[in-house]
Design a protein around this motif. Structure first.
Motif, PDB file in Angstrom:
ATOM      1  N   ALA A 251       0.100  -1.114  -0.427  1.00  0.00           N
ATOM      2  CA  ALA A 251      -0.078   0.047   0.203  1.00  0.00           C
ATOM      3  C   ALA A 251       1.087   1.015   0.239  1.00  0.00           C
ATOM      4  O   ALA A 251       0.514   2.063  -0.098  1.00  0.00           O
ATOM      5  N   GLU A 252       1.937   1.175   0.137  1.00  0.00           N
ATOM      6  CA  GLU A 252       2.822   2.415   0.549  1.00  0.00           C
ATOM      7  C   GLU A 252       4.314   2.347   0.238  1.00  0.00           C
ATOM      8  O   GLU A 252       5.152   3.034   0.042  1.00  0.00           O
ATOM      9  N   ASN A 253       4.426   0.627  -0.253  1.00  0.00           N
ATOM     10  CA  ASN A 253       5.459   0.489  -1.114  1.00  0.00           C
ATOM     11  C   ASN A 253       6.641   0.363   0.550  1.00  0.00           C
ATOM     12  O   ASN A 253       8.128   1.536  -0.168  1.00  0.00           O
ATOM     13  N   ILE A 254       6.692   0.141   1.046  1.00  0.00           N
ATOM     14  CA  ILE A 254       7.918   0.123   1.974  1.00  0.00           C
ATOM     15  C   ILE A 254       8.023  -1.350   2.426  1.00  0.00           C
ATOM     16  O   ILE A 254       7.456  -2.435   2.445  1.00  0.00           O
ATOM     17  N   LEU A 255       9.707  -1.727   1.889  1.00  0.00           N
ATOM     18  CA  LEU A 255      10.335  -2.930   2.089  1.00  0.00           C
ATOM     19  C   LEU A 255      10.793  -2.311   3.776  1.00  0.00           C
ATOM     20  O   LEU A 255      11.297  -1.840   4.094  1.00  0.00           O
ATOM     21  N   PHE A 256      10.417  -3.877   4.589  1.00  0.00           N
ATOM     22  CA  PHE A 256      11.412  -3.937   6.385  1.00  0.00           C
ATOM     23  C   PHE A 256      12.850  -5.279   5.606  1.00  0.00           C
ATOM     24  O   PHE A 256      12.351  -6.202   5.196  1.00  0.00           O
ATOM     25  N   GLY A 257      13.962  -4.512   5.403  1.00  0.00           N
ATOM     26  CA  GLY A 257      15.090  -5.606   4.517  1.00  0.00           C
ATOM     27  C   GLY A 257      15.623  -6.375   6.338  1.00  0.00           C
ATOM     28  O   GLY A 257      16.117  -7.152   5.946  1.00  0.00           O
ATOM     29  N   GLY A 258      15.186  -5.030   7.279  1.00  0.00           N
ATOM     30  CA  GLY A 258      16.005  -5.932   8.841  1.00  0.00           C
ATOM     31  C   GLY A 258      17.181  -6.021   8.586  1.00  0.00           C
ATOM     32  O   GLY A 258      18.197  -5.352   7.647  1.00  0.00           O
ATOM     33  N   CYS A 259      17.895  -6.606   8.986  1.00  0.00           N
ATOM     34  CA  CYS A 259      19.962  -7.546   9.350  1.00  0.00           C
ATOM     35  C   CYS A 259      20.215  -7.633   7.918  1.00  0.00           C
ATOM     36  O   CYS A 259      21.335  -7.426   7.459  1.00  0.00           O
ATOM     37  N   LEU A 260      19.789  -7.861   6.959  1.00  0.00           N
ATOM     38  CA  LEU A 260      19.533  -8.605   5.286  1.00  0.00           C
ATOM     39  C   LEU A 260      20.611  -7.135   4.692  1.00  0.00           C
ATOM     40  O   LEU A 260      21.396  -7.040   4.130  1.00  0.00           O
TER      41      LEU A 260
END
Length: 248
Positions: A180-189
Motif C-alpha cells: 500500500a505504501e511501497n515500503i520494504l522492511f529489509g531487516g538485517c539483510l
C-alpha cells in the motif's frame, strides 16, 4: 492579449507552486529510555530499541509497524520483552489499533528478543520455517506459526507479505513488504548507506549480494527501505548492500 497574459501567468503560478506529492516529513512521535518511534509515512512507523554489544557499542535496532483501519502488523520485535511491552501499549493506546501479528525476520535477538511479550498478549507470530528451527536450537522463544517460502497477512483492507529470498546476514533472513505504501522492511539483510558489513558470525557472505538482487527484482516499485540498523532510505540501500557484499 492582456487576458491571455493573465491566464498564462496564473497557469505558471499553479504549475510552479507546491504540488501534492508522495513525500512525507518523517517525525519522531515517541521517545523513552528504551524505545523510539518514528513515523515515516502516513501509515508506517519505525520502532527503534537498543542492544548493548561488545564489538559495536550500543546499537540501535529497527523494526516496522504498518497500519490500516485500526489494525497493525509488526515486523521484528524490540530487543527485549520490556521494550516490546512498551511498543504494544503504545500501539494500543496511541494508534488505538489491534496488533494482528508480529513477524520476526530472523532468529537473532534484535528481531525475536521480545517475542514473549507479544505471546503474553495472545498476538500471533509468524516466521520463516528456518527461523523457527534456529530459535529452537538456541533456546529462544519460538514463533507460533511458520511459513516455508512466504506468507501474506491482512492488515485492515490491505495486505503485507513476508518472504525468504535466500541467505545473507543469516541463513533465515526474510524481508517484509507493505504494498500500500511501497515500503520494504529489509531487516538485517539490508545495510544503511555507508555502513560496514557488521556482524558476520551467522552470515553467508558469498550469497548475500545475489539474495538482495532477488529482493530488488521482486519489488521494483519500492519507495522506502528500512534496514535492521541505522537510517532508512530508498532503493539505494539495496544497491549499496549488493555492492558491499559483491564478491569478485
Amino acid at each position: 492579449m492582456k487576458s491571455l497574459f493573465i491566464i498564462l501567468f496564473s497557469f505558471a503560478i499553479v504549475s510552479c507552486g507546491p504540488q501534492k506529492t508522495d513525500s512525507f516529513k518523517a517525525k519522531e512521535i515517541y521517545k523513552s529510555e528504551n524505545l523510539i518511534i518514528t513515523q515515516i509515512s502516513e501509515n508506517s512507523f519505525i520502532h527503534t530499541s537498543y542492544k548493548q554489544t561488545n564489538d559495536f557499542g550500543n546499537v540501535p535496532c529497527n523494526g516496522l509497524v504498518v497500519k490500516n483501519n485500526n489494525e497493525t502488523i509488526v515486523f521484528d520485535t524490540p530487543i527485549n520483552d520490556k521494550s516490546s511491552e512498551e511498543l504494544i501499549q503504545w500501539i494500543n493506546n496511541h494508534l488505538h489499533a489491534k496488533i494482528n501479528a508480529v513477524i520476526p525476520t530472523h532468529f537473532h535477538d534484535d528481531s525475536i528478543g521480545g517475542l514473549q511479550a507479544f505471546h503474553n498478549h495472545n498476538i500471533p507470530s509468524y516466521a520463516y520455517s528456518r527461523t523457527t528451527e534456529l530459535a529452537k536450537e538456541n533456546n529462544f522463544v519460538i514463533p507460533k506459526n511458520s511459513f516455508s517460502d512466504s506468507v501474506v497477512l491482512k492488515v485492515g483492507n490491505e495486505e503485507v507479505t513476508a518472504k525468504f529470498f535466500g541467505e545473507g546476514h543469516t541463513k533465515d533472513n526474510a524481508v517484509g513488504y507493505f504494498p500500500a505504501e511501497n515500503i520494504l522492511f529489509g531487516g538485517c539483510l539490508l545495510k544503511e548507506l555507508e555502513a560496514g558489513k557488521g556482524y558476520l558470525g551467522d552470515a553467508n557472505v558469498p550469497a548475500w549480494s545475489e539474495t538482495v538482487e532477488k529482493v530488488k527484482q521482486a519489488y521494483p516499485d519500492v519507495k522506502i527501505v528500512v534496514p535492521g540498523h541505522g537510517d532508512y532510505g530508498n532503493g539505494k540501500l539495496l544497491d549499496y548492500t549488493i555492492k558491499l557484499f559483491k564478491t569478485q
